[in-house]
Design an enzyme around this catalytic site. Structure first.
Site, PDB file in Angstrom:
ATOM      1  N   ASP A  24       0.891  -1.195  -0.152  1.00 37.71           N
ATOM      2  CA  ASP A  24      -0.080   0.038   0.100  1.00 37.71           C
ATOM      3  C   ASP A  24       0.750   1.083   0.160  1.00 37.71           C
ATOM      4  OD1 ASP A  24       0.994  -0.069   2.689  1.00 37.71           O
ATOM      5  OD2 ASP A  24      -0.986   0.093   3.685  1.00 37.71           O
ATOM      6  N   ASP A  97       7.264   4.851  21.403  1.00 36.77           N
ATOM      7  CA  ASP A  97       7.109   6.373  21.644  1.00 36.77           C
ATOM      8  C   ASP A  97       5.716   6.212  22.543  1.00 36.77           C
ATOM      9  OD1 ASP A  97       7.601   9.178  20.908  1.00 36.77           O
ATOM     10  OD2 ASP A  97       8.031   8.203  18.981  1.00 36.77           O
ATOM     11  N   ASP A 199       7.557  11.573  24.168  1.00 38.94           N
ATOM     12  CA  ASP A 199       7.722  12.720  23.364  1.00 38.94           C
ATOM     13  C   ASP A 199       7.404  13.951  24.117  1.00 38.94           C
ATOM     14  OD1 ASP A 199       7.411  13.615  20.646  1.00 38.94           O
ATOM     15  OD2 ASP A 199       5.403  14.353  21.402  1.00 38.94           O
ATOM     16  N   GLU A 262      12.358  13.251  25.566  1.00 45.50           N
ATOM     17  CA  GLU A 262      12.707  14.194  24.726  1.00 45.50           C
ATOM     18  C   GLU A 262      12.347  15.595  25.238  1.00 45.50           C
ATOM     19  OE1 GLU A 262      11.349  15.571  20.199  1.00 45.50           O
ATOM     20  OE2 GLU A 262       9.774  15.211  21.749  1.00 45.50           O
ATOM     21  N   HIS A 325      13.883  11.908  13.382  1.00 48.27           N
ATOM     22  CA  HIS A 325      12.760  12.258  12.344  1.00 48.27           C
ATOM     23  C   HIS A 325      12.310  13.588  12.386  1.00 48.27           C
ATOM     24  CE1 HIS A 325      10.795  11.875  16.207  1.00 48.27           C
ATOM     25  NE2 HIS A 325       9.870  12.446  15.687  1.00 48.27           N
ATOM     26  N   ASP A 326      12.758  14.423  13.192  1.00 48.29           N
ATOM     27  CA  ASP A 326      12.302  15.879  13.169  1.00 48.29           C
ATOM     28  C   ASP A 326      13.328  16.654  12.691  1.00 48.29           C
ATOM     29  OD1 ASP A 326       9.858  15.663  14.394  1.00 48.29           O
ATOM     30  OD2 ASP A 326      10.512  15.500  16.530  1.00 48.29           O
TER      31      ASP A 326
END
Length: 545
Positions: A24, A97, A199, A262, A325-326
Site C-alpha cells: 500500500d 513512543d 515525546d 525528549e 525524524h524531526d
C-alpha cells in the site's frame, strides 16, 4: 548490576518508511519484523519505534486517538507482538513512543471534554475563557505557527494546542489525567515493552495562571515567531517533576525497563533540563534534547553539551544523537560538498561512540543517507506548510529506507511510496554497501562493535583536551587504560604532535608516524595508552608525504 540501557545503542525506526509488506506504499509492523536482521547486524542493543497507534495522522501519528491499539495502516496488536518476539529473539530491546502531552482531537477523551463545561472529563484538557475582546487568554504560540489557542463553539472557550490545532493539550494539573496516562503506560509494560521514549516530556505541565510568555530578546526576528518568546510559562514547569516521579515509580515495578525523554527547550536551558529530569534516580532514566541535532558542528559545541550535562547532572544520564525524524539528516547539515558525505558519516559514528552515555542512531544514518529534496507538491508534513519554502518541513529525513538499488522503489514497496525514493538516496542502498569495506554501513558495524569491546568508551570517565578548532579530543579512561579520541571537524588537513607513547586502535583514517598525527579532512583516530596523552597543535603544518 549495571542497567542495560546505560551502554545501549538505540536504533530509531520510523514505521511508515521502513518496509511495506502489503503493497500500500506505507511501511508497517510486519515489514519492520522482516528487516530486523539488518538492525541486529549493526550491533545495536534496542529499537525505538515511532508512533504506530490509531491516529487520524494530522501530525504523522503524533496525534493519537487510541493509545492502546495499532493503526490499521501499520497492522494489528498481533503484528506488534510478533515484532516484539522477533526482536527479543535477536536480543534487541523494544522501546515505543508515548505521546502523552496531547492527544488527537478525535480521541474519545477530547470528544467528551469539549461536549460541555460540566462533564466528567471537562477538566481533562487545558480550557480557558476568551478575553473581553474575544482574543485568546494569553500570548502563547504554537510551534507550528499562530496562536496556541483554538476557539471551540461548544464550550465557548479556547483550548490549548502547543502543536497543530488537532492536538489539544492534556491538563496534567488534573490527577485523573496523570492516572489515565499511567494506565496507558501500564498497558504496554504488561505487554512486554522494554521502555518508552516520551515525546515532548517537558510540555506536560503548563502554568495554571496562564501568564504571558516574555519576549526572547531577539536581534533579528526569527523565521518562526514561536522562537521570539521565552516559553517559561507554557512548558517546563516545576510540577512536571512530580509527574515524572510517578512515571518512574510505575516503571520501577517492572524489571529492566527504562524511560528516555525528549526535552524541547532552547539554548543552554535544554542541557540543564536534561540534568534536572535525570538526576536523583527517581525521574527519567535518561533524556535527550535537540542540542546535538543542530547545524553547529564545532568542537566547542560538542564539548559544551557534554561538560554542561556533567556539571548539571553528575548522577544523571544523557542520550546523544545527531539525527532523528524531526531534523535534517546530520550529514546534509554538516557537509559543504557532497564528496564530504562519506567521511562525515564515518566520522560521526566514531565521534558519537566516543561520547559518554547512551547513543541513538536514526534509520538510514548507517548508510550515510542524505536529506531528500522534497518538492512542494510532494509535501506530506503539512503541519509545517506555513513556513514553506524557508523551512521545507520534516519529509526530507522521513523518506523510505533503500534496500535493493535495482528494485522498484529500492525494495521498500512494490507501489509508489507515500514519499518518493530519489536517485541520491537510491545510490546509498543497503545492497550496494554490504560487505564493501570502505562503505559507511561497514564503518557503522565496525565502530559500534569497537565501542562494545572497549570499556573505556562504555564505562570510562570523560575529559577534554584543550585544542583549538576544529579539533575535538576526548579522553576516556577506565581502570588504568586510556583512549584518546581525536576528531578533525573540518574539510582541511591538520597535524598534531604527540610527545608521549600511544598507538592507534580500532577504526581510523589518520596516520601516526614518529609522534606526529596527521588528520585528513574529517579524519579521526582512537589512541590507546596507559597514561594521559598530550597533543600539541602544529600551526600551519601540512601532513608529511
Amino acid at each position: 548490576m549495571r542497567e542495560w540501557w546505560r551502554d545501549a545503542v538505540i536504533y530509531q525506526i520510523y514505521p511508515r518508511s521502513y518496509q511495506d509488506s502489503n503493497g500500500d506504499g506505507l511501511g508497517d509492523l510486519k515489514g519492520i519484523t522482516q528487516r530486523l536482521e539488518h538492525v541486529a547486524s549493526l550491533g545495536v542493543d534496542a529499537i525505538w519505534l515511532s508512533p504506530f497507534f490509531t491516529s487520524p495522522d494530522k501530525d504523522m501519528g503524533y496525534d493519537v486517538s487510541d493509545y492502546t491499539d495499532v493503526s490499521p495502516i501499520y497492522g494489528t496488536l498481533g503484528d506488534f507482538d510478533a515484532l516484539m518476539a522477533e526482536a527479543h529473539r535477536l536480543e534487541l530491546k523494544v522501546i515505543i513512543d508515548q505521546v502523552l502531552s496531547h492527544t488527537s482531537d478525535q480521541h474519545p477523551w477530547f470528544a467528551e471534554s469539549r461536549s460541555s463545561r460540566d462533564n466528567p472529563k471537562a477538566d481533562w484538557y487545558v480550557w480557558a475563557d476568551p478575553k473581553q475582546d474575544g482574543t485568546p487568554p494569553n500570548n502563547w504560540l504554537s510551534i507550528f505557527g499562530g496562536s496556541a489557542w483554538m476557539f471551540d463553539t461548544r464550550r465557548h472557550q479556547y483550548y490549548l494546542h502547543n502543536f497543530v490545532k488537532e492536538q489539544p493539550d492534556l491538563n496534567f494539573h488534573n490527577p485523573e489525567v496523570v492516572d489515565a496516562v499511567l494506565d496507558v503506560m501500564k498497558f504496554w509494560l504488561d505487554r512486554g515493552v522494554d521502555g518508552f521514549r516520551l515525546d515532548t516530556v517537558n510540555f506536560y505541565v503548563h502554568d495554571a495562571s496562564l501568564k504571558d510568555n516574555p519576549p526572547a530578546g531577539w536581534n533579528e526576528f526569527p523565521n518562526n515567531p514561536y522562537d521570539a518568546q521565552q516559553q517559561i510559562h507554557s512548558k517546563t514547569q516545576p510540577e512536571n517533576i512530580e509527574v515524572l516521579k510517578r512515571m518512574r515509580a510505575l516503571t520501577d515495578r517492572y524489571r529492566d525497563r527504562m524511560m528516555v525523554g525528549e526535552v524541547g527547550e532552547a539554548g543552554t536551558r535544554q542541557i540543564e533540563v536534561m540534568g534536572e529530569y535525570t538526576s536523583g534516580g527517581d525521574k527519567l532514566h535518561m533524556a535527550y534534547s535537540f542540542a546535538m541535532l543542530s547545524h553547529d558542528h564545532s568542537a566547542a559545541h560538542f564539548r559544551r553539551c557534554i561538560e554542561g550535562f556533567q556539571k548539571d547532572a553528575p548522577n544523571g544520564w544523557p542520550c546523544w544523537s545527531f539525527s532523528n525524524h524531526d531534523v535534517m539528516r546530520h550529514v546534509s547539515r554538516w557537509m559543504e560538498h557532497e564528496d564530504q558525505a562519506d567521511p562525515i558519516a564515518k566520522q560521526s559514528i566514531a565521534m558519537l561512540c566516543s561520547f559518554p552515555g547512551t547513543l541513538g542512531i536514526y534509520q538510514g544514518e548507517e548508510l550515510g543517507q542524505l536529506e531528500t529534496d522534497i518538492l512542494y507538491d510532494e509535501v506530506k508534513d503539512t503541519a509545517n506548510i506555513a513556513f514553506w519554502p524557508e523551512y521545507k518541513g520534516r519529509d526530507g529525513c522521513r523518506t523510505p529506507m533503500v534496500w535493493e538499488h535495482d528494485k522498484a522503489h529500492c525494495g521498500f514497496s512494490e507501489v509508489q511510496p507515500w514519499l518518493p525514493v530519489k536517485a541520491p538516496q537510491a545510490a546509498r542502498a543497503v545492497d550496494l554497501q554490504e560487505h564493501r569495506a570502505s562503505s559507511v554501513l561497514e564503518a557503522y558495524r565496525e565502530t559500534i562493535g569497537f565501542r562494545r569491546q572497549r570499556e573505556e568508551l562504555r564505562l570510562g570517565t570523560t575529559r577534554f583536551l584543550d585544542l583549538p578548532e576544529p579539533i575535538l579530543a576526548i579522553v576516556r579512561e577506565h581502570e588504568g587504560s586510556v583512549l584518546t579520541c581525536v576528531f578533525n571537524l573540518s574539510a582541511d588537513e591538520h597535524r598534531l604532535e604527540m610527545p608521549g607513547d600511544a598507538h592507534p586502535v580500532g577504526p581510523r583514517d589518520a596516520q601516526l608516524k614518529q609522534h606526529v598525527l596527521d588528520l585528513p579532512p574529517h579524519g579521526f583516530a582512537f589512541l590507546e595508552s596507559h597514561d594521559a596523552v598530550e597533543l600539541k597543535w602544529v600551526e600551519g603544518s601540512t601532513p608529511a608525504e
